[in-house]
Motif scaffolding. Sequence first.
Motif, PDB file in Angstrom:
ATOM      1  N   ALA A  56       0.827  -1.209   0.000  1.00  0.00           N
ATOM      2  CA  ALA A  56       0.000   0.000   0.000  1.00  0.00           C
ATOM      3  C   ALA A  56       0.857   1.253   0.000  1.00  0.00           C
ATOM      4  CB  ALA A  56      -0.932  -0.013   1.204  1.00  0.00           C
ATOM      5  N   ALA A  57       1.968   1.222   0.718  1.00  0.00           N
ATOM      6  CA  ALA A  57       2.869   2.367   0.751  1.00  0.00           C
ATOM      7  C   ALA A  57       3.563   2.570  -0.596  1.00  0.00           C
ATOM      8  CB  ALA A  57       3.903   2.181   1.851  1.00  0.00           C
ATOM      9  N   ALA A  58       3.912   1.457  -1.253  1.00  0.00           N
ATOM     10  CA  ALA A  58       4.622   1.525  -2.531  1.00  0.00           C
ATOM     11  C   ALA A  58       3.709   1.860  -3.706  1.00  0.00           C
ATOM     12  CB  ALA A  58       5.337   0.204  -2.799  1.00  0.00           C
ATOM     13  N   HIS A  59       2.388   1.573  -3.552  1.00  0.00           N
ATOM     14  CA  HIS A  59       1.452   1.776  -4.665  1.00  0.00           C
ATOM     15  C   HIS A  59       0.216   2.559  -4.194  1.00  0.00           C
ATOM     16  CE1 HIS A  59       3.823  -1.109  -6.981  1.00  0.00           C
ATOM     17  NE2 HIS A  59       3.788  -1.903  -5.929  1.00  0.00           N
ATOM     18  N   PRO A  60       0.352   3.856  -3.990  1.00  0.00           N
ATOM     19  CA  PRO A  60      -0.784   4.660  -3.520  1.00  0.00           C
ATOM     20  C   PRO A  60      -1.930   4.754  -4.525  1.00  0.00           C
ATOM     21  CG  PRO A  60       1.062   6.066  -4.140  1.00  0.00           C
ATOM     22  CD  PRO A  60       1.576   4.663  -4.153  1.00  0.00           C
ATOM     23  N   ASP A  61      -1.689   4.321  -5.761  1.00  0.00           N
ATOM     24  CA  ASP A  61      -2.713   4.358  -6.798  1.00  0.00           C
ATOM     25  C   ASP A  61      -3.555   3.082  -6.830  1.00  0.00           C
ATOM     26  OD1 ASP A  61      -0.466   2.908  -7.568  1.00  0.00           O
ATOM     27  OD2 ASP A  61      -0.774   3.300  -9.702  1.00  0.00           O
TER      28      ASP A  61
END
Length: 212
Positions: A56-61
């Motif tokens: 979730a932190a690495a892919h906010p999209d």
Amino acid sequence: MRLRNIPGADEAILNSEYCIKEPESKKGNWQSVFSSTQPLHIEIGMGKGRFIMDMAAAHPDINYLGIERYSSVLLRALQKMEETPMPNLRFICMDAADVTEVFAKDEVSRIYLNFSDPWPKDRHAKRRLTSRQFFARYDAILKPDGRLEFKTDNQDLFTFSLEEIPEAGWHLDASTRDLHHDSVLNEGNIMTEYEEKFSSKGNPICKLIASR
């Protein structure tokens, strides 16, 4: 291995804004839980949450939902979330067998299974999260172009999973029995707590990707 029961875990989950209560009521409308309408990825059997929180932190999209059956395990993730809230991540305390009661057709873009319980006895095969019975459940909620990613250090479970994919009518897109030495599948790999523990002992990590 299941964590010991932690007093107050159920109450903490009930009172947490990050854990969705009555998830069946969100079926077909999960995007309303998040601040942005984005693809929905779920991890079934998320443990203490390291993998899905790092994702979730690495892919906010991307919006993420972590599913964990045991409240004492989920509590650890909630405690981490309290320290570092993320708008694109929420949790559910539920049994994986009920996913079709919680998600609508084509509602999920990706499913992650990490170091799932191997249920080693043959009579328990249908309980394995990569059994054909579970693939049928995933088929009911996954988008047509969606995919499933599975990691484990259990060679027998991995072999079983490879055999179940065609039996379930799915397609094996990629697989390896030594993820950390596979330059293609290991690219961008985010480890779980178990993955780090087992690989540090020299255990090779297996991974597969499957789709319809």
